[in-house]
Design a protein around this motif. Structure first.
Motif, mmCIF file in Angstrom:
data_model
loop_
_atom_site.group_PDB
_atom_site.id
_atom_site.type_symbol
_atom_site.label_atom_id
_atom_site.label_comp_id
_atom_site.label_asym_id
_atom_site.label_seq_id
_atom_site.Cartn_x
_atom_site.Cartn_y
_atom_site.Cartn_z
ATOM 1 N N ARG A 32 43.833 15.841 19.198
ATOM 2 C CA ARG A 32 44.342 14.627 18.565
ATOM 3 C C ARG A 32 43.221 13.615 18.375
ATOM 4 N N PHE A 33 43.137 13.062 17.179
ATOM 5 C CA PHE A 33 42.237 11.946 16.901
ATOM 6 C C PHE A 33 43.064 10.678 16.802
ATOM 7 N N SER A 34 42.538 9.613 17.389
ATOM 8 C CA SER A 34 43.243 8.342 17.213
ATOM 9 C C SER A 34 42.221 7.222 17.052
ATOM 10 N N LYS A 35 42.695 6.128 16.531
ATOM 11 C CA LYS A 35 41.824 4.982 16.294
ATOM 12 C C LYS A 35 41.380 4.429 17.634
ATOM 13 N N ARG A 36 40.129 4.051 17.740
ATOM 14 C CA ARG A 36 39.617 3.487 18.998
ATOM 15 C C ARG A 36 40.137 2.080 19.192
#
Lengths: 305, 183
Positions: A300-304
């Motif tokens: 999963r990629f998410s906004k920092r």
């Protein structure tokens, strides 16, 4: 030596070894090189093209069909009748008895290299598929591609790669074709290829690349000797992150989830095919994202924050 | 896939060659794009270089019995050039340049972008200011990578003249773009 003479010789390509050093030592050498290089931003074929022969013929030649053609057809017709019978017979024979269509496929996280009948080398990237007919290969070098492949074409007649988004005809030797969804990318490494896509024809010389994504065409330069993925790297030049995620999925056989990430965001850079963790780092860092490996096959990629 | 005209074996009756569809096609494939590029650099895109190039090929087809394959190239360049000249008395030629799409450059410093934009605007102006001869020779050489001999043949001048035109075009460019030199 006089600077003007040096420049003159440089433009003509007549610098001797010593003069080259003198030229490179000029304070303005890199500025001069930039000027010459930047001229290619004005390249004619980026803005205006001439129709290919087929279009030209439809527009101009049919109106003035020449006499010779008519004469030729008269004796040609009975021959055509006989020929069509032969063709049908052969067609039936080949369709039922002699199926020579060859198909090569790769799965997720798999690459393969194989040879076509004429010793042309094809390297197939992950989750890609090609098919061709082997029995009449020498007369009809046509190969269908879904996905991405690198071709090192043996000398010979016309060589065509057909994809859903366009056709690439080889006039020379080494090139890479990538067609994933609406993304269509061709890079020429040696010789010359012709790309026909959506009615637009472009000739690529060694070092040129061609990209069409959502109808927008971008052409550029490339200095590599072979596509990066054949050396286990994937490299992207200004492509939407979705394309990068899709390639991650193909190379590592994982599912990628993206949370609150603008699909429009563009990515330039690359990742390796050997280690998932560092690949994820390579992608997430420049985009300012965080990543998490959820399961073996889920990322999963998410906004920092 | 290009057809080698010299090996066509019809030496006794060369005049018929171009009328043969296959040979005409090979000539079209070989010369159409560079003919177009030449017209584009010389006259810009307003007079439709693509159409003019094709008109020249149509003329070649009409005259296929009279033009030998060896003469085809210079026939095409001359006819296309004349077609252009018929239509226009010299106007300013503004060549487009390829900008990187704006969304792509979000991470670049705006000042840098502005400067780059100004640089290419200026470059464009200088190209317009050059004489047709200078611009055509310079771009055919440096953008299309054509050999000086070939440019000389296209323009109908000697190689020395081509080299001088390239140099003088470059000389104007470097002087006019001097402000953009990286310090």
């Amino acid at each position: 030596m006089d600077t003007n003479v040096l420049i003159q010789k440089w433009l003509t390509g007549e610098l001797s070894e010593e003069e080259r050093k003198a030229f490179d030592a000029l304070e303005e050498a890199s500025f001069y090189k930039d000027i010459v290089e930047d001229a290619s931003y004005f390249k004619a074929s980026n803005f205006s093209e001439v129709n290919d022969f087929a279009t030209f013929k439809d527009k101009y030649i049919t109106e003035t069909a020449s006499e010779t053609k008519v004469i030729q057809m008269q004796w040609f017709q009975p021959v055509l009748r006989i020929a069509s019978v032969v063709v049908v017979a052969f067609g039936l024979y080949f369709a039922f008895l002699y199926n020579s269509n060859v198909q090569v496929e790769t799965a997720f996280a798999e690459k393969t290299t194989f040879q076509l009948p004429d010793a042309t080398q094809v390297t197939l990237n992950a989750q890609s598929e090609v098919s061709y007919s082997s029995n009449d290969w020498d007369d009809n070098r046509e190969i269908e591609l879904k996905g991405e492949a690198f071709f090192d074409v043996a000398k010979g007649a016309k060589f065509d790669v057909l994809t859903d988004e366009g056709t690439v005809s080889v006039l020379g030797t080494e090139f890479n074709v990538k067609q994933r969804g609406s993304l269509f990318e061709v890079t020429c490494f040696e010789g010359t290829v012709r790309v026909v896509s959506n009615g637009i024809t472009k000739i690529l010389k060694a070092g040129d690349d061609f990209q069409r994504i959502n109808g927008e065409i971008i052409t550029g330069k490339n200095r590599a000797a072979s596509p990066s993925w054949t050396n286990s790297m994937s490299y992207f030049k200004r492509l939407p992150v979705t394309e990068v995620f899709a390639e991650l999925e193909r190379q590592y056989n994982v599912k990628v989830q993206a949370e609150n990430i603008s699909q429009e965001q563009l990515f330039t850079g690359g990742f390796g095919h050997k280690d998932l963790d560092s690949a994820l780092k390579a992608v997430s860092e420049p985009l300012g994202l965080d990543y998490q490996i959820l399961k073996d096959d889920m990322v999963r990629f998410s906004k920092r924050e | 896939m290009y057809f080698d005209l010299k090996s066509s074996g019809l030496k006794t009756d060369l005049h018929k060659d171009i009328c043969e569809g296959r040979i005409f096609e090979s000539i079209y494939n070989k010369y159409s794009q560079s003919l177009h590029d030449y017209l584009y650099y010389k006259y810009g895109d307003r007079l439709n270089p693509g159409d003019k190039a094709q008109d020249a090929f149509a003329k070649l087809w009409e005259n296929c019995k009279k033009v030998t394959p060896e003469k085809a190239k210079s026939f095409l360049y001359t006819v296309a050039n004349n077609l252009m000249l018929n239509e226009v008395k010299h106007q300013k030629v503004v060549l487009k340049y390829q900008t990187e799409s704006p969304k792509a450059t979000t991470n670049e410093n705006p000042e840098f972008l502005l400067e780059k934009d100004q640089y290419f605007k200026k470059y464009q102006q200088v190209l317009s200011k050059l004489s047709e001869e200078q611009r055509t020779a310079f771009l055919l050489s440096k953008v299309e990578g054509k050999k000086h001999e070939e440019i000389a043949e296209i323009l109908g001048v000697t190689r020395k003249v081509v080299e001088y035109r390239i140099y003088s075009a470059f000389d104007v460019l470097r002087k006019e773009l001097d402000n953009f030199k990286i310090k």
